[in-house]
Design an enzyme around this catalytic site. Structure first.
Site, PDB file in Angstrom:
ATOM      1  N   ARG A 100       0.838  -1.191   0.000  1.00 46.68           N
ATOM      2  CA  ARG A 100       0.000   0.000   0.000  1.00 46.68           C
ATOM      3  C   ARG A 100       0.886   1.259   0.000  1.00 46.68           C
ATOM      4  NH1 ARG A 100      -5.118   1.747  -1.045  1.00 46.68           N
ATOM      5  NH2 ARG A 100      -6.113   2.848   0.666  1.00 46.68           N
ATOM      6  N   THR A 373      -9.868   0.482  -9.291  1.00 42.67           N
ATOM      7  CA  THR A 373      -8.928  -0.507  -8.788  1.00 42.67           C
ATOM      8  C   THR A 373      -9.018  -1.713  -9.725  1.00 42.67           C
ATOM      9  OG1 THR A 373      -9.283   0.374  -6.596  1.00 42.67           O
ATOM     10  CG2 THR A 373      -8.497  -1.889  -6.698  1.00 42.67           C
ATOM     11  N   ASN A 393      -6.254   4.262  -6.907  1.00 45.39           N
ATOM     12  CA  ASN A 393      -7.424   4.839  -6.252  1.00 45.39           C
ATOM     13  C   ASN A 393      -8.438   5.302  -7.298  1.00 45.39           C
ATOM     14  OD1 ASN A 393      -9.105   5.441  -4.171  1.00 45.39           O
ATOM     15  ND2 ASN A 393      -8.254   7.432  -3.750  1.00 45.39           N
ATOM     16  N   ASP A 415      -7.724   8.323   0.517  1.00 47.74           N
ATOM     17  CA  ASP A 415      -8.240   7.223   1.342  1.00 47.74           C
ATOM     18  C   ASP A 415      -7.998   7.455   2.829  1.00 47.74           C
ATOM     19  OD1 ASP A 415      -9.639   5.620  -0.362  1.00 47.74           O
ATOM     20  OD2 ASP A 415      -8.023   4.208  -0.766  1.00 47.74           O
ATOM     21  N   SER A 444      -7.721   1.001   3.505  1.00 46.98           N
ATOM     22  CA  SER A 444      -8.217   0.550   2.203  1.00 46.98           C
ATOM     23  C   SER A 444      -9.432  -0.355   2.386  1.00 46.98           C
ATOM     24  CB  SER A 444      -7.098  -0.230   1.509  1.00 46.98           C
ATOM     25  OG  SER A 444      -7.581  -0.881   0.360  1.00 46.98           O
ATOM     26  N   SER A 445     -10.155  -0.543   1.294  1.00 42.98           N
ATOM     27  CA  SER A 445     -11.239  -1.539   1.295  1.00 42.98           C
ATOM     28  C   SER A 445     -10.867  -2.756   0.460  1.00 42.98           C
ATOM     29  CB  SER A 445     -12.517  -0.933   0.713  1.00 42.98           C
ATOM     30  OG  SER A 445     -12.947   0.139   1.495  1.00 42.98           O
TER      31      SER A 445
HETATM   32  N1  GLY Z   1      -8.415   3.036  -3.129  1.00 43.11           N
HETATM   33  C1  GLY Z   1      -9.451   2.161  -2.809  1.00 43.11           C
HETATM   34  C2  GLY Z   1      -9.168   1.335  -1.620  1.00 43.11           C
HETATM   35  O1  GLY Z   1      -8.024   1.099  -1.318  1.00 43.11           O
HETATM   36  O2  GLY Z   1     -10.063   0.902  -0.959  1.00 43.11           O
END
Ligand code: GLY
Length: 564
Positions: A100, A373, A393, A415, A444-445
């Protein structure tokens, strides 16, 4: 007596047939015998598959696929972004890699606020000020160093060839170029060498990008984080008003993490741990649903939608408050995932009426359509599996494109929670746990996930979709497990989404009747009546009982399964 025994035996067979959830759904996606790659572009899946054919393992194929997506899918494939990978080796050992992006060393908690403490529009989303320190190349090198079989040169050579020889523009790609043309031009001072005016069928060659990739092939990590690339990149970001320095690049390290693993009925689900919220939120949703007879309600039935929505409502509320970078904040993981806590969380749930998310007015939060993504799934012929989600993103990230290096930069700083209680571009409300600090990773998701059944690998799954990633992954697993769908059908099935705030349930355009929505409305659910975007673009693999693999490549995009 004889006929009684016969009846009994017929009854028993019938019972077995009807009651047995282990009867696998007939595959409807591509089936291969040994190995498979499913990604957003055929070129990337093919290059990954070729690496597997050459004797590379799933980790080699990961590096090849990820880098091929940089060339073929610049919308989300990236050198200027980051991602997460969850793996399961053939011997059953599991792990995860966090590559990340990080906040630059000069970042501060209030960096996106004006003198009155208000969020400055666009500063965390558009252009150089939005760029976090990229992690993708460090991630690829870390994977290769730990697990790679082939040399980096062997892995990257077809990718560099792809950049030199070119990719064919698809209809969908040309549409995306058009859709973002003006924004890309605006960020890049009215001109760019990125081929935004390309039409379907055009061949696009990326010779500058090929050179950048060649430096990575020659020098590994130092080919990006030091020397020529690092100098050009940091100077470019700073000239455009951004914060990433050469020191930021040099200091960046990917990090091995322990994934989140939990049981759902007879499945074991293994997913990404913080700084992604994916694993913990998925864990909460599944465990809150577990006591219910989900399969009996029927796929996308009123009851299933209610149960899923209420579990998601509670899980996302926790996500937004408690989760952040574990290197900076203490996450009460044991409590959040405990049976006692989750049971209590669902005590207020009733099929009679919707729970209200909060007093915050819905409607002032826009749900962004977010497929920016990208996710790919790989199984090799030894049985190793990787599940990888990577991102810039936004679409083309911050839209800032380096003509000298040939790639886009992320806008991942968005984020973070720029200000507690103020939604980011996904409508997600953040809290202190996800506030900005130097070298911190933004929450993040992304939810790269693996599923075991009876102790064996059963599914590799993940998707893009910003905040909708977690619910799309959960629904794909439920589709295959509770509703006995093939992998391809489970991926293609219509999806819905809820994330606590805004207090609305969002449905894909097709597959949900007006009656169903009216019935939900009468129970107090707010239904998103505006534009209903697609939700996720899932790429998944199911392992069939005979060991063959079924791909689920999402019909919503150009996604393709390739294997042998
Ligand atoms: N940028 C989307 C996520 O990491 O959730």
């Amino acid at each position: 007596m004889k006929s009684y025994t016969k009846l009994l035996s017929i009854g028993f067979t019938l019972l077995l047939f009807v009651g047995c959830k282990t009867l696998p759904a007939t595959p409807t996606g591509l089936v291969t015998e040994k190995a498979m790659v499913v990604s957003a572009r055929e070129e990337a899946s093919s290059i990954g598959s070729e690496i597997l054919k050459k004797g590379g393992n799933a980790f080699d194929a990961m590096v090849a696929t990820e880098m091929a997506l940089v060339v073929a899918y610049p919308f989300a494939g990236n050198l200027g972004g980051g991602g997460f990978m969850v793996y399961r080796k053939a011997d059953g050992t599991t792990g995860a890699l966090d590559y990340r992006e990080k906040a630059p060393l000069s970042a501060t908690k209030d960096m996106y606020l004006d003198s009155l403490g208000n969020v400055i529009p666009n500063m965390s989303t558009v252009g150089a000020t939005a760029v976090g320190v990229p992690g993708t190349v460090a991630g690829m090198i870390a994977v290769h160093e730990k697990f790679g079989k082939l040399s980096l040169k062997e892995i990257l050579s077809p990718v560099i060839a792809l950049a030199q020889d070119g990719i064919v523009v698809t209809e969908k790609q040309a549409e995306r170029f058009k859709a973002y043309r003006d924004e890309i031009l605006a960020v890049n001072g009215g001109a760019t060498t990125f081929p935004i005016d390309a039409e379907p069928g055009d061949i696009l060659k990326y010779s500058v990008l090929a050179k950048t990739l060649q430096r990575i092939s020659d020098k590994g990590r130092d080919g990006f984080y030091k020397g020529e690339t690092a100098k050009i990149l940091s100077a470019f970001i700073q000239q455009n008003g951004g914060f990433v320095t050469e020191k930021d690049l040099e200091k960046y390290q990917a990090k091995w993490r322990t994934p989140v693993a939990f049981a759902y009925k007879d499945l074991r689900i293994i997913s990404m741990s913080p700084p992604s919220s994916g694993g913990i939120t998925l864990n909460q949703i599944f465990r809150m649903m577990e006591p219910y007879k989900v399969s009996k309600y029927g796929h996308n039935s009123e009851k299933e939608i209610q149960l899923f929505t209420e579990a998601a409502r509670r899980a996302y509320a926790d996500r937004n408050y408690y989760l952040g970078d574990p290197d900076f904040v203490t996450i009460p993981k044991e409590v959040l995932l405990s049976d006692v806590y989750l049971k209590k969380r669902m005590e207020s749930f009733s099929f009679k009426k919707a729970t209200k998310s909060s007093a915050i007015q819905e409607g002032n939060v826009q749900m962004a359509e977010s497929m920016e993504t990208t996710h790919y799934s790989i199984v090799d012929n030894e049985g190793n599996a990787v599940s990888v989600t990577t991102t810039l993103n936004g679409a083309y990230g911050s839209k800032l494109y380096s003509d000298e290096l040939g790639f886009f930069l992320n806008n991942e700083m968005d984020d973070f929670s720029a200000k507690a209680g103020v939604p980011n571009m996904f409508g997600l409300i953040g809290a202190e746990a996800n506030s900005i600090a130097p070298e911190k990773r933004m929450l993040s998701s992304m939810t790269p996930t693996l599923v075991e059944k009876d102790g064996k690998l059963w599914m590799v799954v993940g998707t893009p979709g910003g905040s909708t990633i977690i619910t799309a992954v959960a629904q794909t697993i439920l589709n295959a497990y509770e509703f006995d769908m093939s992998m391809q059908k489970a991926v293609d099935a219509p999806r819905f989404h809820h994330q606590w705030l805004p207090d609305v349930v969002m449905f894909e355009p097709l597959g949900f009747s007006d009656k169903l929505k009216d019935d939900l409305k009468s129970k107090g659910y707010n239904i998103n009546e505006d534009r209903t975007p697609i939700i996720g673009k899932v790429n998944a693999i199911r392992v069939l009982p005979n060991g063959h693999l079924e791909g689920g490549a999402d019909r919503r995009g150009d996604d393709t399964a390739v294997g042998f």
